[in-house]
Scaffold this active site. Structure first.
Site, short mmCIF file in Angstrom:
data_model
loop_
_atom_site.label_atom_id
_atom_site.label_comp_id
_atom_site.label_asym_id
_atom_site.label_seq_id
_atom_site.Cartn_x
_atom_site.Cartn_y
_atom_site.Cartn_z
N ARG A 181 22.58 56.90 74.68
CA ARG A 181 21.89 55.64 74.91
C ARG A 181 21.68 55.51 76.41
O ARG A 181 22.44 56.06 77.22
CB ARG A 181 22.73 54.46 74.41
N LYS A 204 29.03 51.96 71.67
CA LYS A 204 29.11 50.62 71.11
C LYS A 204 30.43 50.42 70.38
O LYS A 204 30.95 51.33 69.75
CB LYS A 204 27.95 50.39 70.14
N HIS A 272 14.76 54.85 74.52
CA HIS A 272 15.44 55.01 73.23
C HIS A 272 14.69 55.98 72.33
O HIS A 272 15.29 56.59 71.43
CB HIS A 272 15.59 53.66 72.53
N ARG A 275 16.24 59.33 72.43
CA ARG A 275 17.41 59.45 71.56
C ARG A 275 16.96 59.67 70.11
O ARG A 275 17.54 60.48 69.40
CB ARG A 275 18.26 58.18 71.70
N HIS A 298 27.06 56.70 65.56
CA HIS A 298 26.79 55.66 64.56
C HIS A 298 28.04 55.37 63.75
O HIS A 298 28.73 56.29 63.30
CB HIS A 298 25.67 56.10 63.59
N TYR A 307 16.58 58.51 59.84
CA TYR A 307 15.81 59.63 60.39
C TYR A 307 15.22 60.51 59.30
O TYR A 307 14.28 61.26 59.55
CB TYR A 307 16.68 60.46 61.34
#
Length: 326
Positions: A181, A204, A272, A275, A298, A307
């Site tokens: 990120r 995150k 982004h 990524r 994730h 994806y």
């Protein structure tokens, strides 16, 4: 190592400043400060998320000043009805907010009211009854392998100071080559370089992951370090701006805008998107979803599964071009 929790908050206001800047009654400001300190300290949210939460709550209390005829106190917050929250949503939509932004704003309010409820300060069932707007199901828009290559080459060849061109190329290479990120790339500190075979990244939710480093990413960072005119100190940032301070995300986003315009790339090209491209190209090349999930950091596999919804023809195009570059 990637920067510590304290340094991830660069750009976000302190709990005292966050509360002081919101037009609320003193007792409400006290609870705003406690909530914000909880987000920053216990939940360890990133700077961008904290800024969004603070902005959303500020807009809510600004609305209440007009709606209630003065700054809201805790008694008023507990007494708000469903129609009051609906009036706020209508007000924000009138200001041009999209459904996605409205949903994020309501998430911020629910976080604040949830904290008040858990700490026994106040409860309000009306907000729970307010439904968030339905959001369109977004599909990632990655670049092709050729497009990503053009972007990285364009960053290196920009008509700017050579050290800035090398810095921008290094940052973008980390986004595309390691799937970072933008906050994670800019959060790297001087002691993280020279890059080793892997990077330990805190993403995150304070979740840590190990990311392999490609030689091209290592070389891009080395090229930047060789040209950087600033004395980069241990404990300080790896990527800096013109004044030697940690590079700001806005500068990187502006660089991307300039590059995509100069290279005639789609409007969807953003930091982004690199990524997204990292994940999509891995998937097209035969990577398994579970491994890609771990590389991206994730929390849920369902997040990574998006994806697989990229247009099959586009995946095939990406895959064919990827094979040609091996």
């Amino acid at each position: 190592m990637a920067r510590s929790a304290a340094r991830t908050l660069t750009g976000a206001p302190s709990p005292d400043d966050a509360a002081r800047s919101i037009p609320a009654h003193e007792d409400a400001r006290r609870e705003i400060r406690n909530w914000y300190a909880h987000l920053m300290g216990e939940r360890r949210l990133g700077a961008a998320t904290l800024v969004n939460y603070h902005r959303d709550l500020t807009r809510f209390f600004e609305f209440l000043v007009d709606h209630l005829g003065g700054p809201a106190d805790m008694k008023a917050l507990a007494a708000l009805e469903l129609r009051d929250f609906r009036a706020f949503v209508s007000h924000r939509r009138g200001e041009g907010l999209t459904s996605r932004s409205v949903a994020r704003t309501l998430s911020s309010l629910r976080s604040f009211y949830g904290f008040l409820d858990r700490t026994g300060v106040a409860a309000n069932a009306a907000l729970k009854a307010l439904r968030s707007p339905k959001l369109p199901h977004g599909i990632p828009k990655p670049l092709t392998v050729t497009g990503a290559g053009k972007l990285l080459d364009g960053a290196r060849d920009r008509e700017t100071a050579p050290w800035k061109a090398a810095r921008d190329a290094a940052v973008l290479t980390l986004l595309y080559g390691c799937g970072l990120r933008i906050s994670e790339a800019l959060g790297l500190d001087r002691e993280d370089a020279p890059l080793k075979d892997v990077l330990r990244i805190t993403g995150k939710g304070n979740k840590e992951r190990i990311v392999p480093v490609l030689p091209v990413a290592r070389e891009a960072v080395d090229a930047y370090l060789e040209l950087c005119p600033h004395a980069l100190m241990a404990g300080g940032p790896l990527f800096v701006g013109a004044r030697g301070k940690r590079l700001d995300q806005r500068q990187v986003r502006q660089t991307m805008i300039d590059l995509r315009r100069g290279l005639n790339l789609p409007e969807t090209v953003s930091p982004h998107a690199l990524r997204h491209s990292f994940a999509t190209h891995l998937l097209a090349g035969g990577g398994d979803l579970r491994s890609i999930q771990e590389l991206l950091g994730h929390a849920s596999l369902s997040t990574t599964q998006v994806y697989t919804e990229v247009d099959p023809a586009r995946l095939l195009e990406i895959y064919d071009k990827a094979k040609g570059r091996r």
